[in-house]
Design a protein around this motif. Structure first.
Motif, PDB file in Angstrom:
ATOM      1  N   PRO A 263     -11.552 -11.034  -6.490  1.00  0.00           N
ATOM      2  CA  PRO A 263     -10.085 -12.003  -6.632  1.00  0.00           C
ATOM      3  C   PRO A 263      -9.866 -13.654  -6.698  1.00  0.00           C
ATOM      4  O   PRO A 263     -11.436 -14.389  -6.006  1.00  0.00           O
ATOM      5  CB  PRO A 263      -9.235 -12.020  -4.861  1.00  0.00           C
ATOM      6  CG  PRO A 263     -10.128 -10.388  -4.860  1.00  0.00           C
ATOM      7  CD  PRO A 263     -11.085  -9.967  -5.087  1.00  0.00           C
ATOM      8  N   GLN A 264      -9.439 -14.213  -7.002  1.00  0.00           N
ATOM      9  CA  GLN A 264      -9.682 -15.840  -7.688  1.00  0.00           C
ATOM     10  C   GLN A 264      -9.744 -16.471  -6.275  1.00  0.00           C
ATOM     11  O   GLN A 264     -10.073 -17.599  -6.418  1.00  0.00           O
ATOM     12  CB  GLN A 264      -8.585 -15.837  -8.739  1.00  0.00           C
ATOM     13  CG  GLN A 264      -8.647 -15.586  -9.908  1.00  0.00           C
ATOM     14  CD  GLN A 264      -7.469 -15.646 -10.738  1.00  0.00           C
ATOM     15  OE1 GLN A 264      -6.841 -16.958  -9.929  1.00  0.00           O
ATOM     16  NE2 GLN A 264      -7.539 -15.899 -11.767  1.00  0.00           N
ATOM     17  N   ASN A 265      -9.064 -15.727  -4.824  1.00  0.00           N
ATOM     18  CA  ASN A 265      -9.173 -16.444  -4.120  1.00  0.00           C
ATOM     19  C   ASN A 265     -10.515 -16.896  -2.996  1.00  0.00           C
ATOM     20  O   ASN A 265     -11.035 -17.758  -3.080  1.00  0.00           O
ATOM     21  CB  ASN A 265      -7.806 -16.768  -2.944  1.00  0.00           C
ATOM     22  CG  ASN A 265      -7.896 -15.296  -2.751  1.00  0.00           C
ATOM     23  OD1 ASN A 265      -8.781 -14.231  -3.311  1.00  0.00           O
ATOM     24  ND2 ASN A 265      -7.391 -15.288  -0.941  1.00  0.00           N
ATOM     25  N   ILE A 266     -10.613 -15.549  -3.619  1.00  0.00           N
ATOM     26  CA  ILE A 266     -12.920 -15.879  -3.229  1.00  0.00           C
ATOM     27  C   ILE A 266     -13.574 -15.990  -3.867  1.00  0.00           C
ATOM     28  O   ILE A 266     -14.387 -17.046  -3.545  1.00  0.00           O
ATOM     29  CB  ILE A 266     -12.609 -14.184  -3.006  1.00  0.00           C
ATOM     30  CG1 ILE A 266     -11.790 -13.613  -1.502  1.00  0.00           C
ATOM     31  CG2 ILE A 266     -14.100 -13.583  -2.140  1.00  0.00           C
ATOM     32  CD1 ILE A 266     -11.970 -12.378  -1.154  1.00  0.00           C
ATOM     33  N   ALA A 267     -12.705 -15.920  -5.339  1.00  0.00           N
ATOM     34  CA  ALA A 267     -14.726 -16.588  -5.886  1.00  0.00           C
ATOM     35  C   ALA A 267     -14.273 -17.880  -6.031  1.00  0.00           C
ATOM     36  O   ALA A 267     -15.852 -18.673  -6.742  1.00  0.00           O
ATOM     37  CB  ALA A 267     -13.594 -15.573  -7.626  1.00  0.00           C
ATOM     38  N   LYS A 268     -13.453 -19.015  -6.040  1.00  0.00           N
ATOM     39  CA  LYS A 268     -13.786 -20.155  -5.980  1.00  0.00           C
ATOM     40  C   LYS A 268     -14.581 -20.714  -5.033  1.00  0.00           C
ATOM     41  O   LYS A 268     -15.179 -21.770  -5.193  1.00  0.00           O
ATOM     42  CB  LYS A 268     -12.638 -20.648  -6.319  1.00  0.00           C
ATOM     43  CG  LYS A 268     -11.455 -20.432  -4.943  1.00  0.00           C
ATOM     44  CD  LYS A 268      -9.627 -21.430  -5.050  1.00  0.00           C
ATOM     45  CE  LYS A 268      -9.277 -21.132  -4.446  1.00  0.00           C
ATOM     46  NZ  LYS A 268      -7.871 -21.933  -4.672  1.00  0.00           N
ATOM     47  N   LYS A 269     -14.589 -19.707  -4.730  1.00  0.00           N
ATOM     48  CA  LYS A 269     -15.466 -20.471  -2.219  1.00  0.00           C
ATOM     49  C   LYS A 269     -16.827 -19.703  -2.350  1.00  0.00           C
ATOM     50  O   LYS A 269     -17.845 -20.125  -1.654  1.00  0.00           O
ATOM     51  CB  LYS A 269     -14.417 -19.859  -1.526  1.00  0.00           C
ATOM     52  CG  LYS A 269     -13.212 -20.504  -0.961  1.00  0.00           C
ATOM     53  CD  LYS A 269     -12.104 -19.427  -0.022  1.00  0.00           C
ATOM     54  CE  LYS A 269     -10.781 -19.849   0.190  1.00  0.00           C
ATOM     55  NZ  LYS A 269     -10.044 -19.065   1.121  1.00  0.00           N
ATOM     56  N   LEU A 270     -17.059 -18.947  -3.716  1.00  0.00           N
ATOM     57  CA  LEU A 270     -18.452 -18.483  -3.633  1.00  0.00           C
ATOM     58  C   LEU A 270     -19.243 -19.195  -3.572  1.00  0.00           C
ATOM     59  O   LEU A 270     -19.472 -20.412  -5.203  1.00  0.00           O
ATOM     60  CB  LEU A 270     -18.179 -17.376  -4.253  1.00  0.00           C
ATOM     61  CG  LEU A 270     -17.749 -15.933  -3.572  1.00  0.00           C
ATOM     62  CD1 LEU A 270     -17.969 -14.781  -4.897  1.00  0.00           C
ATOM     63  CD2 LEU A 270     -18.217 -15.806  -2.416  1.00  0.00           C
ATOM     64  N   LYS A 271     -20.441 -19.469  -2.655  1.00  0.00           N
ATOM     65  CA  LYS A 271     -21.400 -20.233  -3.251  1.00  0.00           C
ATOM     66  C   LYS A 271     -22.167 -19.653  -4.488  1.00  0.00           C
ATOM     67  O   LYS A 271     -23.036 -18.765  -4.665  1.00  0.00           O
ATOM     68  CB  LYS A 271     -22.468 -21.280  -1.671  1.00  0.00           C
ATOM     69  CG  LYS A 271     -21.848 -21.325  -1.257  1.00  0.00           C
ATOM     70  CD  LYS A 271     -22.801 -21.617   0.254  1.00  0.00           C
ATOM     71  CE  LYS A 271     -21.983 -21.975   1.245  1.00  0.00           C
ATOM     72  NZ  LYS A 271     -22.662 -22.185   2.406  1.00  0.00           N
ATOM     73  N   ILE A 272     -23.021 -20.544  -5.227  1.00  0.00           N
ATOM     74  CA  ILE A 272     -23.897 -20.315  -6.388  1.00  0.00           C
ATOM     75  C   ILE A 272     -24.949 -20.923  -7.426  1.00  0.00           C
ATOM     76  O   ILE A 272     -25.051 -21.721  -6.544  1.00  0.00           O
ATOM     77  CB  ILE A 272     -23.052 -19.881  -7.787  1.00  0.00           C
ATOM     78  CG1 ILE A 272     -22.261 -21.212  -8.202  1.00  0.00           C
ATOM     79  CG2 ILE A 272     -21.583 -18.100  -7.542  1.00  0.00           C
ATOM     80  CD1 ILE A 272     -21.323 -21.031 -10.090  1.00  0.00           C
ATOM     81  N   ASN A 273     -26.116 -20.549  -7.766  1.00  0.00           N
ATOM     82  CA  ASN A 273     -27.088 -20.767  -8.257  1.00  0.00           C
ATOM     83  C   ASN A 273     -26.764 -20.697 -10.000  1.00  0.00           C
ATOM     84  O   ASN A 273     -26.959 -20.086 -10.338  1.00  0.00           O
ATOM     85  CB  ASN A 273     -28.036 -20.517  -7.817  1.00  0.00           C
ATOM     86  CG  ASN A 273     -29.667 -21.093  -8.828  1.00  0.00           C
ATOM     87  OD1 ASN A 273     -29.424 -21.969  -8.931  1.00  0.00           O
ATOM     88  ND2 ASN A 273     -30.595 -20.065  -9.030  1.00  0.00           N
TER      89      ASN A 273
END
Length: 276
Positions: A263-273
């Motif tokens: 879900p977009q509201n979660i995706a924007k918070k995820l930490k990525i490399n």
């Protein structure tokens, strides 16, 4: 519980990876990979062998998700005995490493690895036939994300995966790291270039049965030429030969395909490399 919940199907079997040079990943390594995604709240159906079953269940229990976890033990050869024999015989009769770009890669030397990759739709269809799945079904590699290769904080993975708008419900959805440039499959077999990835595959239950049929045809044709490879080139064969049945989605990193189910509201918070 959410409406139209995606059922996740995955599998882990000990095929002797720890003894293959440059691919030495033992069971503990893969179980540590699985820890990263074990907090996902969807129903998970996991195929494995008896001596690994409890360790997998314990990992889901840490997240209080044992009630959303079904673990099935079944011998690999039982899923497709004919396909198994074709792959074993082809490796026995023809050296799969000759003239390959990376002749020491696991897919060039391990028939059991290639068979396991081929079985992805067979695991899913077995779960369907047992009446264990919902209509929306995702194959998700047991070691997806390699413990933090792209998504870096496993504590953030405590949500439901859900279809996003890019997913075509009427087709088999595959993810491409590179656009198909119309090389022959023979050339791709030798160059070992990757186009389609098998880490995530999504389809409705009826299309999983179709996908299984396509893979059975694929293995028949490949072995008739004395070649075997992992699932990546077989997926490309399926997509090229049955174009109307497949939706190919372009991605930019090896594991960012998961965004198409977050879900977009979660995706924007995820930490990525992104340093890959």
């Amino acid at each position: 519980m959410i409406d139209n919940e995606i059922t996740i199907v995955t599998a882990f079997y000990d095929i002797g990876r720890k003894d293959i040079k440059n691919f030495e990943r033992d069971n503990d390594k893969y179980l540590s990979y699985f820890e990263f995604l074990a907090g996902i709240k969807n129903k998970m159906i996991i195929y494995t062998q008896e001596n690994i079953k409890e360790k997998i269940l314990d990992t889901r229990k840490k997240h209080n998700l044992e009630d959303k976890t079904i673990i099935i033990t079944k011998e690999l050869q039982e899923f497709d005995e004919q396909g198994y024999k074709k792959i074993i015989d082809t490796f026995r009769n023809y050296d799969q490493s000759i003239n390959r770009k990376n002749p020491n890669n696991i897919e060039c030397i391990s028939p059991m690895y290639c068979y396991l990759m081929y079985l992805k739709p067979f695991f899913v269809c077995d779960a369907i036939q047992r009446g264990l799945t919902d209509e929306d079904i995702m194959w998700l590699d047991f070691g997806f994300n390699h413990g933090g290769n792209f998504f870096v904080d496993k504590d953030q993975f405590n949500f439901y995966l859900q279809k996003q708008n890019s997913i075509d419900e009427n087709k088999i959805n595959l993810f491409s790291i590179k656009n198909d440039n119309k090389q022959t499959l023979a050339n791709i077999y030798f160059s070992m270039e990757t186009f389609l990835m098998g880490g995530i595959i999504f389809a409705k239950s009826k299309n999983w049965l179709l996908f299984k049929h396509h893979m059975q045809k694929c293995i028949k044709y490949f072995t008739s030429f004395g070649i075997i490879d992992d699932d990546q080139i077989m997926l490309l064969w399926c997509a090229r030969n049955y174009r109307k049945n497949y939706n190919i989605i372009k991605v930019y990193f090896w594991f960012d395909s998961l965004y198409h189910f977050i879900p977009q509201n979660i995706a924007k918070k995820l930490k990525i490399n992104t340093n890959q």
